[in-house]
Design a protein around this motif. Structure first.
Motif, short mmCIF file in Angstrom:
data_model
loop_
_atom_site.label_atom_id
_atom_site.label_comp_id
_atom_site.label_asym_id
_atom_site.label_seq_id
_atom_site.Cartn_x
_atom_site.Cartn_y
_atom_site.Cartn_z
N LEU A 39 0.83 -1.21 0.00
CA LEU A 39 0.00 0.00 0.00
C LEU A 39 0.86 1.26 0.00
O LEU A 39 0.58 2.23 -0.72
N ARG A 40 1.93 1.26 0.81
CA ARG A 40 2.85 2.41 0.84
C ARG A 40 3.49 2.64 -0.54
O ARG A 40 3.60 3.78 -1.01
N GLU A 41 3.91 1.55 -1.16
CA GLU A 41 4.53 1.63 -2.49
C GLU A 41 3.54 2.19 -3.52
O GLU A 41 3.87 3.09 -4.28
N ALA A 42 2.31 1.69 -3.50
CA ALA A 42 1.29 2.17 -4.44
C ALA A 42 0.95 3.63 -4.19
O ALA A 42 0.81 4.42 -5.14
N LEU A 43 0.81 4.01 -2.92
CA LEU A 43 0.50 5.41 -2.59
C LEU A 43 1.65 6.34 -2.99
O LEU A 43 1.41 7.44 -3.48
N GLY A 44 2.87 5.89 -2.80
CA GLY A 44 4.02 6.69 -3.20
C GLY A 44 4.07 6.91 -4.70
O GLY A 44 4.28 8.03 -5.18
N LYS A 45 3.85 5.84 -5.46
CA LYS A 45 3.85 5.94 -6.93
C LYS A 45 2.74 6.83 -7.43
O LYS A 45 2.89 7.50 -8.45
N ALA A 46 1.61 6.83 -6.72
CA ALA A 46 0.47 7.65 -7.12
C ALA A 46 0.60 9.10 -6.64
O ALA A 46 -0.25 9.93 -6.92
N GLY A 47 1.68 9.39 -5.88
CA GLY A 47 1.86 10.74 -5.38
C GLY A 47 0.91 11.10 -4.26
O GLY A 47 0.62 12.26 -4.03
N ARG A 48 0.41 10.12 -3.55
CA ARG A 48 -0.56 10.36 -2.49
C ARG A 48 0.01 10.20 -1.11
O ARG A 48 -0.71 10.21 -0.12
N LEU A 49 1.34 10.01 -1.02
CA LEU A 49 1.99 9.85 0.27
C LEU A 49 3.31 10.60 0.21
O LEU A 49 4.03 10.50 -0.78
N LYS A 50 3.61 11.34 1.28
CA LYS A 50 4.88 12.06 1.30
C LYS A 50 6.03 11.07 1.17
O LYS A 50 5.97 9.97 1.70
N ALA A 51 7.08 11.47 0.48
CA ALA A 51 8.25 10.60 0.32
C ALA A 51 8.85 10.32 1.69
O ALA A 51 9.01 11.21 2.50
N VAL A 52 9.18 9.07 1.91
CA VAL A 52 9.77 8.68 3.19
C VAL A 52 11.28 8.83 3.12
O VAL A 52 11.92 9.09 4.12
N ARG A 53 11.86 8.71 1.96
CA ARG A 53 13.30 8.83 1.79
C ARG A 53 13.65 10.22 1.28
O ARG A 53 12.87 10.82 0.55
N PRO A 54 14.83 10.72 1.64
CA PRO A 54 15.24 12.02 1.10
C PRO A 54 15.46 11.91 -0.40
O PRO A 54 15.76 10.82 -0.91
N PRO A 55 15.32 13.00 -1.14
CA PRO A 55 15.52 12.94 -2.58
C PRO A 55 16.95 12.54 -2.93
O PRO A 55 17.88 12.81 -2.17
N MET A 56 17.10 11.92 -4.08
CA MET A 56 18.42 11.49 -4.55
C MET A 56 19.25 12.72 -4.89
O MET A 56 18.72 13.69 -5.45
N PRO A 57 20.56 12.71 -4.59
CA PRO A 57 21.41 13.84 -4.99
C PRO A 57 21.52 13.88 -6.50
O PRO A 57 21.42 12.84 -7.16
N PRO A 58 21.70 15.06 -7.08
CA PRO A 58 21.81 15.15 -8.54
C PRO A 58 23.05 14.39 -9.03
O PRO A 58 24.07 14.36 -8.36
#
Length: 67
Positions: A39-58
């Protein structure tokens, strides 16, 4: 302790539950933990859950585009 979890009844088709049991075992998770993971994975992919991990560095290639 961590966050409190909301408990609720979930009715599943027995065939679906068996498939989840096998998949969860393959991933070394409980059925409940695997359902939460999916469910967390699906919600993340759908943009319905705040990201749990910090964004990847460029990457290095991103620096070339900023010059």
């Amino acid at each position: 302790m961590g966050k409190e979890k909301k408990a609720f009844a979930l009715r599943l088709d027995p065939e679906l539950h068996r498939a989840l049991e096998l998949w969860a075992a393959d991933e070394f998770r409980s059925v409940n933990g695997h359902i939460e993971f999916l469910l967390r994975e699906a919600l993340g992919k759908a943009g319905r859950l705040k990201a749990v991990r910090p964004p990847m560095p460029p990457s290095d290639s991103d620096d070339e585009h900023q010059a």
